[in-house]
Design an enzyme around this catalytic site. Structure first.
Site, mmCIF file in Angstrom:
data_model
loop_
_atom_site.group_PDB
_atom_site.id
_atom_site.type_symbol
_atom_site.label_atom_id
_atom_site.label_comp_id
_atom_site.label_asym_id
_atom_site.label_seq_id
_atom_site.Cartn_x
_atom_site.Cartn_y
_atom_site.Cartn_z
ATOM 1 N N GLN A 1 0.831 -1.216 0.000
ATOM 2 C CA GLN A 1 0.000 0.000 0.000
ATOM 3 C C GLN A 1 0.859 1.256 0.000
ATOM 4 O OE1 GLN A 1 -3.219 0.533 2.816
ATOM 5 N NE2 GLN A 1 -3.677 -1.633 2.795
ATOM 6 N N HIS B 1 -10.627 5.132 8.674
ATOM 7 C CA HIS B 1 -9.401 5.198 7.860
ATOM 8 C C HIS B 1 -9.633 6.048 6.616
ATOM 9 C CE1 HIS B 1 -6.661 2.667 9.957
ATOM 10 N NE2 HIS B 1 -7.317 1.541 9.773
#
Length: 361
Positions: A105, A321
């Site tokens: 990521q 998030h």
């Protein structure tokens, strides 16, 4: 804000976790903007940098030729001055069972801006708690990025589970695109197929089969579709893994998107529960009508913020998030704007994202 001006990010914003750190450092490398992060993981116990966060930061710095200050375990502030993103071959060890998916990521946005083909080998945990599984990254994450014009290859050489780790994954970007296409994810299009991949390593193959049966049964019951099932298991004398572990990914391929749900096993957790959890995750997200599942609702905005043009997304859940990352993008990416059109925190949502059209430096 000019590219040479320091941007200061408060690491305690929103959920205040490691995702802020990973995303901020990756964006700084893409934008060529010096970064100072303060209050790193201030809401966590213990606060400050942990070993797995250091791996992500050091990997970004190595690939972008950057300089770091404060990159040590326990540090609550960090300075990063990026250089240029360079192609070539790199190798990083995430630690015994640190998540390889979370390192991917962090690295994926900047690898797209590399000046030449790039290959990264990562060692660590492929299927560990509190992170997407490596199969999710291969089948869903990489598929969505391909729809944005970004081909990223993720190859698993060996799985690694908590606590032993030892997984090996190779990430390749043979033709870095130097940016991303704006694209809306609102309509899913026709369902083309549902797939189940179930694995068990250093354990009887029957566990993988039980996980798969449970997941496939729920898919048939809810969708009336027979999924294509893949079992990954090994004979004891040919099993290269360091420790036992299991997991399942269930994913659905549509005409306009790909969605998935995953789950991993642990001691005392029945195989049937593992399979059912993965299927339930996907089916819950599909039931909202969304075109992005809960994981990609977190991850896609980074790429759409850097893309040129307006994208509209219908996500299954606006997680804490995702909300935090949207605010971080607004702080760091000049020209990026977003609006929540429908829904809200921890609910399905629609958002309009106006990307900044970031090109290679």
């Amino acid at each position: 804000m000019g590219s040479g001006e320091w941007v200061v990010v408060d690491g305690s914003m929103g959920e205040g976790g490691g995702q802020i750190l990973r995303t901020a450092v990756a964006l700084a490398a893409v934008l060529g903007r010096p970064l100072r992060i303060v209050n790193i993981r201030a809401k966590r116990r213990p606060p400050g940098l942990r070993p797995q966060h250091l791996t992500a930061v050091r990997a970004v710095a190595a690939i972008s030729g950057g300089r770091l200050r404060g990159a040590e375990v326990g540090s609550t502030s960090l300075e990063f001055t990026p250089g240029r993103v360079r192609g070539g071959r790199y190798r990083f060890d995430v630690g015994t069972a640190g998540s390889v998916a979370l390192i991917i990521q962090a690295l994926a946005p900047l690898l797209a801006y590399s000046d030449s083909p790039v290959e990264v080998e990562l060692t660590g945990g492929t299927d560990v708690p509190m992170a997407p599984t490596i199969d999710y990254m291969r089948e869903v994450f990489a598929s969505i990025l391909a729809m944005l014009g970004y081909e990223i290859e993720i190859r698993v050489l060996r799985r690694g589970h908590y606590p032993r780790g030892g997984g090996r994954v190779v990430v390749r970007v043979p033709d870095p695109p130097g940016g991303f296409r704006a694209r809306s994810f609102v309509e899913r299009g026709p369902l083309k197929g549902v797939y189940v991949r179930s694995h068990a390593v250093k354990l009887p193959g029957s566990i993988a089969e039980r996980q798969a049966r449970s997941a496939a049964s729920l898919v048939r019951e809810r969708l009336g579709v027979d999924p294509i099932v893949e079992i990954e298991a090994y004979k004891p004398h040919r099993d290269p893994h360091l420790g036992p572990g299991t997991g399942v990914l269930v994913w659905a391929v549509f005409g306009e998107t790909v969605m998935g749900g995953d789950s991993i096993g642990k001691k005392g957790k029945p195989a049937e529960v593992v399979g059912r959890e993965a299927a339930e995750s996907l089916l819950e997200d599909m039931a909202t009508g969304a075109a992005l599942d809960r994981h990609m609702s977190d991850m896609a905005p980074v790429y759409l913020a850097l893309a040129g043009g307006v994208s509209t997304v219908f996500g299954a859940r606006l997680t804490g998030h995702a909300s935090t990352i949207l605010e971080l993008l607004r702080i760091m990416v000049d020209g990026f704007e977003y609006r929540i059109l429908e829904g809200g925190l921890e609910r399905p949502f629609k958002a309009e994202l106006r990307g900044a059209g970031v090109s290679p430096r």
